[in-house]
Every structure is written in structure tokens, then in C-alpha cells.
Design a protein around this motif. Sequence first.
Motif, short mmCIF file in Angstrom:
data_model
loop_
_atom_site.label_atom_id
_atom_site.label_comp_id
_atom_site.label_asym_id
_atom_site.label_seq_id
_atom_site.Cartn_x
_atom_site.Cartn_y
_atom_site.Cartn_z
N MET A 239 -15.12 11.87 16.15
CA MET A 239 -16.16 12.59 14.41
C MET A 239 -16.94 13.90 14.94
SD MET A 239 -19.27 11.11 12.27
CE MET A 239 -19.59 9.53 13.32
N SER A 240 -16.22 14.53 13.89
CA SER A 240 -16.60 15.94 14.26
C SER A 240 -17.74 16.62 13.95
CB SER A 240 -15.86 16.88 13.09
OG SER A 240 -15.87 17.66 13.69
N ALA A 241 -18.46 17.42 14.18
CA ALA A 241 -20.17 17.73 13.57
C ALA A 241 -19.67 18.49 12.09
CB ALA A 241 -20.75 18.56 14.49
N ASP A 242 -18.02 19.46 12.12
CA ASP A 242 -18.15 20.81 11.12
C ASP A 242 -17.98 19.56 9.90
OD1 ASP A 242 -17.48 22.39 12.92
OD2 ASP A 242 -15.71 21.46 12.86
N ARG A 243 -19.14 19.90 8.74
CA ARG A 243 -19.24 19.16 7.31
C ARG A 243 -17.73 20.21 6.58
NH1 ARG A 243 -24.44 18.87 9.21
NH2 ARG A 243 -24.82 16.92 9.73
N VAL A 244 -16.93 19.81 6.37
CA VAL A 244 -16.25 20.40 5.68
C VAL A 244 -16.37 19.70 4.12
CG1 VAL A 244 -13.76 20.72 5.14
CG2 VAL A 244 -14.93 21.31 7.49
N ASN A 245 -16.19 20.51 2.81
CA ASN A 245 -16.17 19.44 1.65
C ASN A 245 -17.33 18.97 1.22
OD1 ASN A 245 -14.40 21.81 0.57
ND2 ASN A 245 -12.27 20.19 1.54
N VAL A 246 -18.44 18.61 1.87
CA VAL A 246 -19.51 17.24 1.33
C VAL A 246 -20.49 17.62 1.20
CG1 VAL A 246 -21.42 16.19 3.19
CG2 VAL A 246 -19.25 16.51 4.05
N SER A 247 -20.78 16.61 -0.09
CA SER A 247 -21.23 17.26 -1.14
C SER A 247 -23.08 16.93 -0.65
CB SER A 247 -21.23 16.44 -2.18
OG SER A 247 -21.52 15.34 -2.43
N PRO A 248 -23.82 18.37 -1.08
CA PRO A 248 -25.17 18.08 -1.09
C PRO A 248 -25.37 16.51 -1.55
CG PRO A 248 -24.63 20.17 -2.44
CD PRO A 248 -23.49 19.20 -2.34
N SER A 249 -25.39 15.57 -2.30
CA SER A 249 -25.84 14.63 -2.45
C SER A 249 -24.81 13.14 -1.50
CB SER A 249 -25.07 13.97 -4.42
OG SER A 249 -23.91 14.18 -4.12
N ALA A 250 -23.89 13.78 -1.07
CA ALA A 250 -23.48 13.13 0.13
C ALA A 250 -24.19 13.06 1.55
CB ALA A 250 -21.57 13.37 1.04
N GLN A 251 -24.60 14.29 1.62
CA GLN A 251 -25.41 14.96 2.96
C GLN A 251 -26.76 13.94 2.82
OE1 GLN A 251 -24.73 16.89 5.67
NE2 GLN A 251 -26.45 15.89 6.23
N ARG A 252 -27.75 14.48 1.89
CA ARG A 252 -28.92 13.75 1.07
C ARG A 252 -28.88 12.48 1.06
NH1 ARG A 252 -32.20 13.62 -4.36
NH2 ARG A 252 -33.95 11.92 -3.29
N LEU A 253 -28.15 11.24 0.85
CA LEU A 253 -27.56 10.00 0.79
C LEU A 253 -27.38 9.73 2.79
CD1 LEU A 253 -25.41 8.96 -2.21
CD2 LEU A 253 -27.48 7.85 -1.49
N SER A 254 -26.90 10.22 3.25
CA SER A 254 -26.89 9.82 4.50
C SER A 254 -28.12 10.11 5.49
CB SER A 254 -25.54 10.81 5.33
OG SER A 254 -25.58 11.78 5.23
N VAL A 255 -28.56 11.06 5.37
CA VAL A 255 -29.86 10.87 5.72
C VAL A 255 -30.75 10.04 5.25
CG1 VAL A 255 -32.48 12.34 5.99
CG2 VAL A 255 -30.09 13.59 6.46
N ASP A 256 -31.33 9.99 4.02
CA ASP A 256 -31.90 8.53 3.39
C ASP A 256 -31.48 7.32 3.90
OD1 ASP A 256 -32.60 11.15 1.73
OD2 ASP A 256 -32.93 10.41 -0.34
N LEU A 257 -30.73 7.35 3.74
CA LEU A 257 -29.37 5.58 4.56
C LEU A 257 -30.00 5.74 5.62
CD1 LEU A 257 -26.08 5.90 2.74
CD2 LEU A 257 -28.50 4.13 1.75
N ARG A 258 -30.52 6.52 6.25
CA ARG A 258 -30.78 6.70 7.96
C ARG A 258 -31.83 6.20 7.73
NH1 ARG A 258 -27.40 10.88 8.98
NH2 ARG A 258 -28.85 11.70 9.24
N VAL A 259 -33.03 6.97 6.90
CA VAL A 259 -34.33 6.51 7.15
C VAL A 259 -34.61 5.43 7.01
CG1 VAL A 259 -36.80 7.86 6.40
CG2 VAL A 259 -34.55 9.58 7.35
#
Length: 148
Positions: A1-21
Motif C-alpha cells: 500500500m502506497s503512502a501517496d494519495r493520488v486522486n483521493v477526495s477530501p470526503s474519502a480522506q475524512r471518512l477514513s479518519v472518522d471510521l478509524r476513530v
Amino acid sequence: MSADRVNVSPSAQRLSVDLRVIFGRLRRKLLEVTDSDDLTPSQASVLARIGKGEAVTASGLAAVERVRPQSMATLLGSLARQGLVVRTADPTDGRRQIVGLTDDGRRRVEGGRAAREAWLPQLIEDRFTEEERQTLLEAIALLDRLAQ
């Protein structure tokens, strides 16, 4: 899995953080409900894994819990002193130990499971309307796709 965030929408980023929390908080709450005040979260997790048959050797438990074998040996020693697990030599390989629950350990696991199974449905019933529960069911179906 790459640390690069190519074409990741802000909503996908927010969802990933919120889900983990949220999943972390829910997991901790489920552990609290099991009435395991005398067990650490690591001990409770290991007991649950043994109860499910997920790993029956000390090295297998260390691998699934992502700890060093020495740390697992210490944890299992503590659980053995509390009378919750028993370790025996593997009859086919004397270097390995088979880990099992004692009767007290089995009761602890089953009691914790029953407490969780009673707590969460009641909390959902109390805190959400029927419409919200249906929305959550739809969201769970979407989340299930993440796990596939």
C-alpha cells in the motif's frame, strides 16, 4: 500500500479518519462492557481469541495480536496465574505450547460475549429511531464492501 494519495477526495480522506476513530472508540467501549475490570485490554483480547479458537499456540497468539512472543509469554503467564488459561505441551511438537481456556476462562469469555450481545442492541434501540436504524443498516452494507 502506497503512502501517496493520488486522486483521493477530501470526503474519502475524512471518512477514513472518522471510521478509524469511531471503530476504535466502539471497540474500547465493547471491552469496557465485558465487566473485565481486572483484565487489561490485551488480556481480554487474548482470552476472546482463544475462546473463538483463532489461535491455540503461544506463537500463533503473538502473531495475531501483533506482539513479540516474549510479550505473549508474559501475558499468558498472567492469565494462567489468574486461573483463566492453561498451557500444555503440544503432543506432536514438544517445543510448542497449546493454550486453552480453563472453566473460569470459558465463563469469563462467555459472560463477556453475553454482556456485549445484550448491551449493543439495547443501546441502538435507545439512541436511534427506526429510520436511523434503517440508515445504519444501509451504511453497514457499504462498510462490508470495505472489508471484502
